[in-house]
Design a protein around this motif. Structure first.
Motif, mmCIF file in Angstrom:
data_model
loop_
_atom_site.group_PDB
_atom_site.id
_atom_site.type_symbol
_atom_site.label_atom_id
_atom_site.label_comp_id
_atom_site.label_asym_id
_atom_site.label_seq_id
_atom_site.Cartn_x
_atom_site.Cartn_y
_atom_site.Cartn_z
ATOM 1 N N UNK A 57 0.789 -1.226 0.000
ATOM 2 C CA UNK A 57 0.000 0.000 0.000
ATOM 3 C C UNK A 57 0.830 1.288 0.000
ATOM 4 N N UNK A 58 2.152 1.199 0.189
ATOM 5 C CA UNK A 58 2.934 2.445 0.327
ATOM 6 C C UNK A 58 3.688 2.829 -0.940
ATOM 7 N N UNK A 59 3.489 2.088 -2.031
ATOM 8 C CA UNK A 59 4.132 2.438 -3.301
ATOM 9 C C UNK A 59 3.068 2.654 -4.370
ATOM 10 N N UNK A 60 3.400 3.384 -5.449
ATOM 11 C CA UNK A 60 2.404 3.713 -6.469
ATOM 12 C C UNK A 60 1.775 2.486 -7.115
ATOM 13 N N UNK A 61 0.553 2.688 -7.574
ATOM 14 C CA UNK A 61 -0.257 1.639 -8.190
ATOM 15 C C UNK A 61 0.495 0.859 -9.269
ATOM 16 N N UNK A 62 1.220 1.560 -10.138
ATOM 17 C CA UNK A 62 1.852 0.906 -11.285
ATOM 18 C C UNK A 62 2.973 -0.043 -10.877
ATOM 19 N N UNK A 63 3.497 0.121 -9.667
ATOM 20 C CA UNK A 63 4.628 -0.704 -9.214
ATOM 21 C C UNK A 63 4.225 -1.683 -8.115
ATOM 22 N N UNK A 64 2.925 -1.755 -7.798
ATOM 23 C CA UNK A 64 2.497 -2.467 -6.586
ATOM 24 C C UNK A 64 2.921 -3.934 -6.571
ATOM 25 N N UNK A 65 2.574 -4.690 -7.578
ATOM 26 C CA UNK A 65 2.899 -6.117 -7.576
ATOM 27 C C UNK A 65 4.402 -6.338 -7.580
ATOM 28 N N UNK A 66 5.125 -5.516 -8.342
ATOM 29 C CA UNK A 66 6.568 -5.667 -8.411
ATOM 30 C C UNK A 66 7.216 -5.281 -7.087
ATOM 31 N N UNK A 67 6.664 -4.295 -6.400
ATOM 32 C CA UNK A 67 7.198 -3.914 -5.092
ATOM 33 C C UNK A 67 7.010 -5.042 -4.090
#
Length: 499
Positions: A401-411
């Motif tokens: 939840x603390x990183x942008x939507x476009x990078x969520x799964x990769x984060x």
């Protein structure tokens, strides 16, 4: 405006996030929880079956020429290595091709690999398909956590995420009790019981697959990737269902967001976002994952061996003890989860990590003194893991939840892979050697290392955790595609949010 495949790429203003966040809890949300959350039960079943059956698999006549250390050490490490690899591979695909496609594919990989594990007749075969089982499970972590956080209203996101991740321990409890039956040679032959246990995992996975077919794609992913019409239609359909169920009209959504849609995002931009725009959050993610990964992967993999070697518990009875520990693990997220949404993320994350670490130090001290027997050791572990489980589950919630939507799964995939590799691959290999020695001091050392990492992670959270409770995902981390958040110098909008 351009068209790529069936997606139309352009600039769109949407209220989809606000519309999803203001929904009351409904039957539709229960369908999401059941369809996506149940895979953690399968993961818990898998790991526990292997851990509790280590002694039986290494006995002559099991049908598999393998040693106890190979089961709890090499096989466990390969399972975790597969999970790390799968998380990275499928995490990238999840951000690129969507949550729904990938959470169906990853479950299929898990099912096939588990079925072939049950057919193992050689060590290399067993190792290979333990790796591939982990490969599928790792992909699940990225795809499922992304979808859950993007579909669940912000008011409930913390508790739901924790309980779903904590449901791993329902599978662990089931696996522990199942191993008692499977190891009973009066019921099943020595070379058949453990194979049937893996086969049951396949049956349960097929049931999950049938339910999961009805779980939709994330509307948040859809509108960013040029499928805004589909996202609007999906959310409108859900709103109609909820209004019929509740019998009252929904309130108007509070705000809109303008998005410059894109097909995909490159690794360079992902890395720049995680480490340049959000360096403090990156440190937080590392600390939480390394702490919980070492504690769980290093120590719980070998708990059955501890009972057998230090307390003379029969191999066929270790499942009863582990079931008690698993129950304590599940109670943690279940009873404490709501507090992550009310008391707040920072005090609860820091508190659960620090308290569990301190309690583990106390357990190590009592064990070193010889003050514990099998029952009291299990009770101590149950209390430690009540808090540790809530903390560990919050690690997945935090990075999702603390990183942008476009990078969520990769984060999610990245932090899971790095943290788990540090504690989850080296942990089982180290701990297998420590428990194999039969020396109390060696086991105490492993406990103290795990406790130290948990306390340190808690201290990091005390200073760096983000107050994300009750907030929209787009408020916590502005999407990279949000045009109104772009800086004049062209840097990604995430850079404006800070660490």
């Amino acid at each position: 405006m351009t068209r790529t495949d069936d997606a139309v790429i352009g600039t769109v203003t949407t209220k989809v996030p606000a519309r999803l966040d203001r929904l009351p809890w409904s039957r539709w949300h229960w369908m999401i929880v059941i369809g996506l959350g149940t895979v953690w039960i399968l993961d818990g079943l898998e790991v526990t079956i292997v851990g509790n059956m280590a002694g039986r698999l290494s006995e002559p006549g099991s049908g598999l020429p393998i040693t106890d250390a190979q089961v709890t050490g090499m096989a466990a490490a390969l399972y975790v290595a597969g999970a790390c690899s799968g998380a990275l591979f499928f995490g990238w695909l999840t951000d690129r091709f969507g949550r729904r496609k990938l959470f169906l594919i990853t479950l299929a990989v898990y099912l096939a690999a588990t079925a072939l594990t049950a057919l193992s007749t050689s060590v290399w075969w067993f190792f290979l398909f333990r790796f591939l089982t982990g490969f599928g499970i790792g992909g699940e972590y990225a795809a499922i956590n992304s979808a859950i956080d993007e579909l669940i209203p912000s008011k409930y996101r913390g508790r739901v995420d924790l309980i779903i991740n904590g449901s791993y321990w329902l599978g662990a409890m089931g696996g522990a009790l199942l191993s008692v039956v499977a190891l009973d040679t009066d019921i099943f032959p020595m070379d058949l019981g453990w194979r049937l246990s893996f086969a049951l995992g396949v049956v349960l996975g097929l049931v999950v697959l049938l339910v999961r077919r009805h779980v939709p794609e994330s509307p948040r992913w859809m509108f960013i990737h040029g499928r805004s019409e589909g996202a609007e239609e999906l959310v409108s359909s859900v709103e109609r269902q909820v209004e019929r169920e509740k019998g009252v009209p929904l309130p108007e959504p509070s705000r809109a967001i303008t998005i410059e849609q894109r097909r995909s995002i490159g690794f360079i931009e992902i890395a720049r976002t995680l480490f340049h725009a959000y360096p403090k959050r990156a440190v937080l993610g590392f600390a939480l994952f390394i702490g919980q990964a070492f504690l769980y992967n290093a120590i719980t993999f070998g708990f059955g061996s501890i009972l057998v070697k230090f307390f003379d518990v029969p191999t066929g009875s270790t499942g009863y003890y582990f079931a008690v520990i698993a129950f304590g693990n599940f109670l943690g997220p279940l009873l404490l989860g709501r507090l992550f949404d009310t008391v707040g993320r920072r005090p609860m994350i820091a508190g659960t990590y620090i308290v569990s670490g301190l309690l583990l130090f106390g357990t190590a001290w009592l064990f070193d003194r010889g003050s514990l027997d099998a029952t009291t050791m299990t009770l101590c572990w149950c209390v430690v893991l009540f808090f540790a489980s809530a903390g560990a589950s919050s690690a997945y919630l935090t990075v999702s939840e603390i990183f942008p939507m476009e990078t969520r799964a990769m984060a999610i995939a990245f932090f899971y892979a790095i943290g788990t590799a540090a504690g989850g691959i080296s942990g089982p290999l180290l701990f297998a050697e420590l428990t194999e020695s039969g020396v109390v001091g060696d086991a105490v050392l492993a406990f103290c290392v795990g406790a130290t990492l948990m306390v340190l992670a808690g201290l990091v959270a005390l200073f760096l955790a983000v107050a994300a409770e009750g907030r929209s995902l787009e408020d916590i981390a502005t999407p990279l595609s949000a045009t109104e958040a772009a800086d004049e110098d062209g840097s990604p909008p995430a850079a404006r949010v800070g660490g």
